[in-house]
Design a protein around this motif. Structure first.
Motif, PDB file in Angstrom:
ATOM      1  N   UNK A  56     120.332  89.255  93.150  1.00  7.49           N
ATOM      2  CA  UNK A  56     119.636  90.395  92.875  1.00  7.49           C
ATOM      3  C   UNK A  56     118.080  90.171  93.318  1.00  7.49           C
ATOM      4  N   UNK A  57     117.507  89.078  92.730  1.00  6.40           N
ATOM      5  CA  UNK A  57     116.060  88.732  93.150  1.00  6.40           C
ATOM      6  C   UNK A  57     115.908  89.096  94.484  1.00  6.40           C
ATOM      7  N   UNK A  58     116.820  88.255  95.500  1.00  9.02           N
ATOM      8  CA  UNK A  58     116.630  88.491  96.878  1.00  9.02           C
ATOM      9  C   UNK A  58     116.728  89.800  97.277  1.00  9.02           C
ATOM     10  N   UNK A  59     117.787  90.386  96.840  1.00  8.79           N
ATOM     11  CA  UNK A  59     117.794  91.944  97.426  1.00  8.79           C
ATOM     12  C   UNK A  59     116.696  92.870  96.891  1.00  8.79           C
ATOM     13  N   UNK A  60     116.332  92.678  95.679  1.00  9.86           N
ATOM     14  CA  UNK A  60     115.289  93.673  95.282  1.00  9.86           C
ATOM     15  C   UNK A  60     114.110  93.265  95.959  1.00  9.86           C
ATOM     16  N   UNK A  61     113.575  92.100  96.093  1.00 14.18           N
ATOM     17  CA  UNK A  61     112.225  91.728  96.540  1.00 14.18           C
ATOM     18  C   UNK A  61     112.297  91.759  98.316  1.00 14.18           C
ATOM     19  N   UNK A  62     113.451  91.590  98.894  1.00 20.08           N
ATOM     20  CA  UNK A  62     113.316  91.934 100.257  1.00 20.08           C
ATOM     21  C   UNK A  62     113.370  93.322 100.622  1.00 20.08           C
ATOM     22  N   UNK A  63     114.141  94.219  99.638  1.00 17.57           N
ATOM     23  CA  UNK A  63     114.054  95.570  99.818  1.00 17.57           C
ATOM     24  C   UNK A  63     112.644  96.059  99.688  1.00 17.57           C
ATOM     25  N   UNK A  64     111.853  95.591  98.639  1.00 12.33           N
ATOM     26  CA  UNK A  64     110.740  95.910  98.275  1.00 12.33           C
ATOM     27  C   UNK A  64     109.782  95.521  99.535  1.00 12.33           C
ATOM     28  N   UNK A  65     109.945  94.763 100.185  1.00 13.95           N
ATOM     29  CA  UNK A  65     109.257  94.276 101.402  1.00 13.95           C
ATOM     30  C   UNK A  65     109.526  94.953 102.679  1.00 13.95           C
ATOM     31  N   UNK A  66     110.439  95.478 102.713  1.00 16.19           N
ATOM     32  CA  UNK A  66     111.164  96.330 103.841  1.00 16.19           C
ATOM     33  C   UNK A  66     111.665  95.403 104.796  1.00 16.19           C
ATOM     34  N   UNK A  67     111.971  94.381 104.453  1.00 20.88           N
ATOM     35  CA  UNK A  67     112.626  93.185 105.468  1.00 20.88           C
ATOM     36  C   UNK A  67     114.092  92.796 104.985  1.00 20.88           C
ATOM     37  N   UNK A  68     114.927  93.834 104.210  1.00 23.26           N
ATOM     38  CA  UNK A  68     116.109  93.559 103.602  1.00 23.26           C
ATOM     39  C   UNK A  68     117.345  93.236 104.892  1.00 23.26           C
ATOM     40  N   UNK A  69     117.315  94.196 105.737  1.00 24.39           N
ATOM     41  CA  UNK A  69     118.358  94.168 106.708  1.00 24.39           C
ATOM     42  C   UNK A  69     118.204  92.625 107.271  1.00 24.39           C
ATOM     43  N   UNK A  70     117.018  91.951 107.739  1.00 24.36           N
ATOM     44  CA  UNK A  70     116.958  90.975 108.594  1.00 24.36           C
ATOM     45  C   UNK A  70     117.348  89.628 107.601  1.00 24.36           C
ATOM     46  N   UNK A  71     117.299  90.033 106.274  1.00 24.03           N
ATOM     47  CA  UNK A  71     117.633  88.938 105.251  1.00 24.03           C
ATOM     48  C   UNK A  71     118.933  89.134 104.485  1.00 24.03           C
ATOM     49  N   UNK A  72     119.968  89.894 104.624  1.00 25.74           N
ATOM     50  CA  UNK A  72     120.943  90.273 103.923  1.00 25.74           C
ATOM     51  C   UNK A  72     121.951  89.063 104.188  1.00 25.74           C
ATOM     52  N   UNK A  73     122.263  88.810 105.404  1.00 25.96           N
ATOM     53  CA  UNK A  73     123.335  87.837 105.471  1.00 25.96           C
ATOM     54  C   UNK A  73     122.855  86.490 104.879  1.00 25.96           C
ATOM     55  N   UNK A  74     121.556  86.134 104.997  1.00 27.26           N
ATOM     56  CA  UNK A  74     121.185  84.880 104.407  1.00 27.26           C
ATOM     57  C   UNK A  74     121.323  84.587 103.010  1.00 27.26           C
ATOM     58  N   UNK A  75     120.863  85.969 102.420  1.00 22.27           N
ATOM     59  CA  UNK A  75     120.934  86.018 100.949  1.00 22.27           C
ATOM     60  C   UNK A  75     122.549  86.001 100.497  1.00 22.27           C
TER      61      UNK A  75
END
Length: 150
Positions: free
Chosen positions: A93-112
């Motif tokens: 959740x921490x990863x999803x919520x913070x990357x979404x807030x930074x606008x870089x979720x798509x680029x990081x979802x697979x690693x999360x």
């Protein structure tokens, strides 16, 4: 007259303080926020441990304005069949919520999602035999769910 002077002085001081506060710039988030976030969302045990330590001492990281909120494993059990997946879900959740807030979720979802799976497998490594097999199977199911639906 003395009351009027005191009242005017108090009003003037309050106005000056208000102006001073309004002109003070907001504190900027530290420039290394993205790097800290990345370091806490890798697949390794050391990344998990660093995140967990920070989670226990969130006030030390308040300048970063991280979103620490979690619903743990959402609508799935946090501890299915007694396997403690709750903290792995919280880090996910921490990863999803913070990357979404930074606008870089798509680029990081697979690693999360991969980090989530590694966290779950580390939980399962505490078991052996049929219990470990059941845990590994449950971890795989949780991973597939977030990979497809997360």
């Amino acid at each position: 007259m003395r009351r009027l002077t005191t009242s005017l002085a108090t009003t003037a001081v309050a106005a000056l303080v208000g102006v001073g506060l309004a002109s003070t710039p907001a504190q900027a988030v530290p420039a290394d926020k993205a790097q800290v976030l990345a370091s806490w969302t890798q697949t390794s045990a050391s990344s998990y441990n660093a995140w967990y330590s920070a989670r226990l001492n969130q006030s030390a990281w308040s300048a970063y304005a991280f979103d620490w909120s979690t619903d743990y494993c959402s609508s799935s059990p946090d501890n299915p069949w007694g396997f403690p997946f709750k903290n792995a879900c919280a880090r996910h959740d921490f990863g999803y919520r913070n990357y979404k807030a930074m606008g870089t979720f798509s680029a990081n979802k697979s690693r999360l999602d991969s980090a989530f799976y590694e966290d779950l497998k580390r939980v399962c490594n505490n078991y052996s035999g049929a219990t470990k097999t059941a845990c590994d199977s449950t971890a795989w199911t949780y991973y597939q769910a977030v990979k497809l639906l997360g």
